[in-house]
Scaffold this motif. Structure first.
Motif, mmCIF file in Angstrom:
data_model
loop_
_atom_site.group_PDB
_atom_site.id
_atom_site.type_symbol
_atom_site.label_atom_id
_atom_site.label_comp_id
_atom_site.label_asym_id
_atom_site.label_seq_id
_atom_site.Cartn_x
_atom_site.Cartn_y
_atom_site.Cartn_z
ATOM 1 N N GLY A 69 0.716 -1.191 -0.067
ATOM 2 C CA GLY A 69 -0.055 -0.071 -0.155
ATOM 3 C C GLY A 69 0.974 1.408 -0.016
ATOM 4 O O GLY A 69 2.011 1.274 -0.535
ATOM 5 N N LEU A 70 0.442 2.295 0.799
ATOM 6 C CA LEU A 70 1.052 3.781 0.696
ATOM 7 C C LEU A 70 2.576 3.459 0.978
ATOM 8 O O LEU A 70 3.162 4.012 0.469
ATOM 9 C CB LEU A 70 0.229 4.497 1.578
ATOM 10 C CG LEU A 70 1.036 5.979 1.966
ATOM 11 C CD1 LEU A 70 0.619 6.784 0.730
ATOM 12 C CD2 LEU A 70 0.224 6.543 3.223
ATOM 13 N N ILE A 71 2.820 2.632 2.045
ATOM 14 C CA ILE A 71 4.169 2.552 2.615
ATOM 15 C C ILE A 71 5.167 2.183 1.447
ATOM 16 O O ILE A 71 6.327 2.443 1.666
ATOM 17 C CB ILE A 71 4.173 1.503 3.637
ATOM 18 C CG1 ILE A 71 5.498 1.698 4.372
ATOM 19 C CG2 ILE A 71 4.052 0.018 3.115
ATOM 20 C CD1 ILE A 71 5.481 0.754 5.840
ATOM 21 N N ARG A 115 10.543 2.721 -0.958
ATOM 22 C CA ARG A 115 11.185 3.012 -2.439
ATOM 23 C C ARG A 115 12.503 3.243 -2.195
ATOM 24 O O ARG A 115 13.472 3.026 -3.027
ATOM 25 C CB ARG A 115 10.251 3.933 -3.229
ATOM 26 C CG ARG A 115 10.937 4.267 -4.571
ATOM 27 C CD ARG A 115 10.871 3.044 -5.418
ATOM 28 N NE ARG A 115 12.017 2.688 -5.999
ATOM 29 C CZ ARG A 115 12.459 1.929 -7.142
ATOM 30 N NH1 ARG A 115 11.294 0.925 -7.332
ATOM 31 N NH2 ARG A 115 13.669 1.698 -7.379
ATOM 32 N N HIS A 116 12.783 4.157 -1.047
ATOM 33 C CA HIS A 116 13.884 4.599 -0.821
ATOM 34 C C HIS A 116 15.032 3.581 -0.483
ATOM 35 O O HIS A 116 16.236 3.408 -0.839
ATOM 36 C CB HIS A 116 13.982 5.544 0.545
ATOM 37 C CG HIS A 116 13.265 6.867 0.252
ATOM 38 N ND1 HIS A 116 13.635 7.700 -0.532
ATOM 39 C CD2 HIS A 116 12.235 7.095 0.751
ATOM 40 C CE1 HIS A 116 12.806 8.858 -0.614
ATOM 41 N NE2 HIS A 116 11.794 8.441 0.141
#
Ligand code: CO
Length: 215
Positions: free
Chosen positions: A114-116, A121-122
């Motif tokens: 989800g959002l996380i 992505r880092h």
């Protein structure tokens, strides 16, 4: 299962216990905090910052987020860092990751959560940047450990590159930035031997720590 009432009862017992051992403790603490360390760690419930390093309330300033990531546009993390360095004048900033980090693992496996995913992505970027350090001969567990370690080194570098730490060093303020990683299985912290104490030292220290990690 612990209920909220149990938590409040635990709290009363804890407060009484501390007061019993040191009657002036809370009075002193309420007047001021003077921590010498800033801890940047993972939100994981199994990595309780103060407890791991045996420090009492008042002794460790703490910022935690999923996968202990330091992003240059994260106002929350930067505010903590700025307050710690410029107001509290901590002497050490410790980035402490941990093996078995769910965030790092989700990033490595590209598990959609989800959002996380945007936050993690880092960590995926770090994996891609250091792709050559992940060989086919590694087990899944070894690759997971490696990415956890690389993530710590990278976040130490990010702390060093902030205007906050750069400015502090230019002023001659003594502040060291260090990379550690905690193992859930034995409760031990491993020093990743990346300690940066001054402007311009990052590249060399980073290279040395990375080489030590690979040897
Ligand atoms: Co974690």
């Amino acid at each position: 299962m612990t209920s909220l009432a149990d938590l409040l009862a635990n709290n009363r017992r804890w407060s009484e216990g501390v007061t019993h051992r040191d009657p002036g403790f809370f009075d002193r603490l309420a007047r001021q905090q003077a921590p010498r360390y800033l801890w940047i760690g993972c939100s994981d419930s199994r990595v309780p910052a103060n407890e791991i390093v045996g420090l009492m309330p008042g002794e460790l300033f703490v910022h935690r987020n999923v996968a202990n990531i330091v992003v240059h546009s994260d106002l929350n993390c930067l505010s903590v860092l700025q307050y710690a360095v410029e107001v509290l004048r901590v002497e050490h900033v410790i980035v402490c990751g941990h093996y078995g980090c769910g965030g790092v693992e989700a990033a490595r496996r590209r598990t959609p959560l989800g959002l996380i995913d945007n936050w993690l992505r880092h960590v995926q970027d770090i994996a891609e940047r250091h792709q050559h350090l992940f060989t086919g001969a590694m087990t899944e567990a070894q690759a997971a450990d490696r990415l956890g370690e690389l993530n710590v080194l990278e976040q130490v570098a990010n702390v060093c590159r902030t205007t906050i730490v750069q400015d502090a060093w230019r002023r001659g303020q003594l502040v060291g930035v260090h990379g550690w990683i905690y193992r859930l299985q034995n409760g031990l912290v491993r020093d990743l031997k990346l300690s940066v104490m001054r402007e311009g030292a990052l590249a060399e220290e980073y290279g040395r720590a990375l080489a030590a990690l690979m040897s």
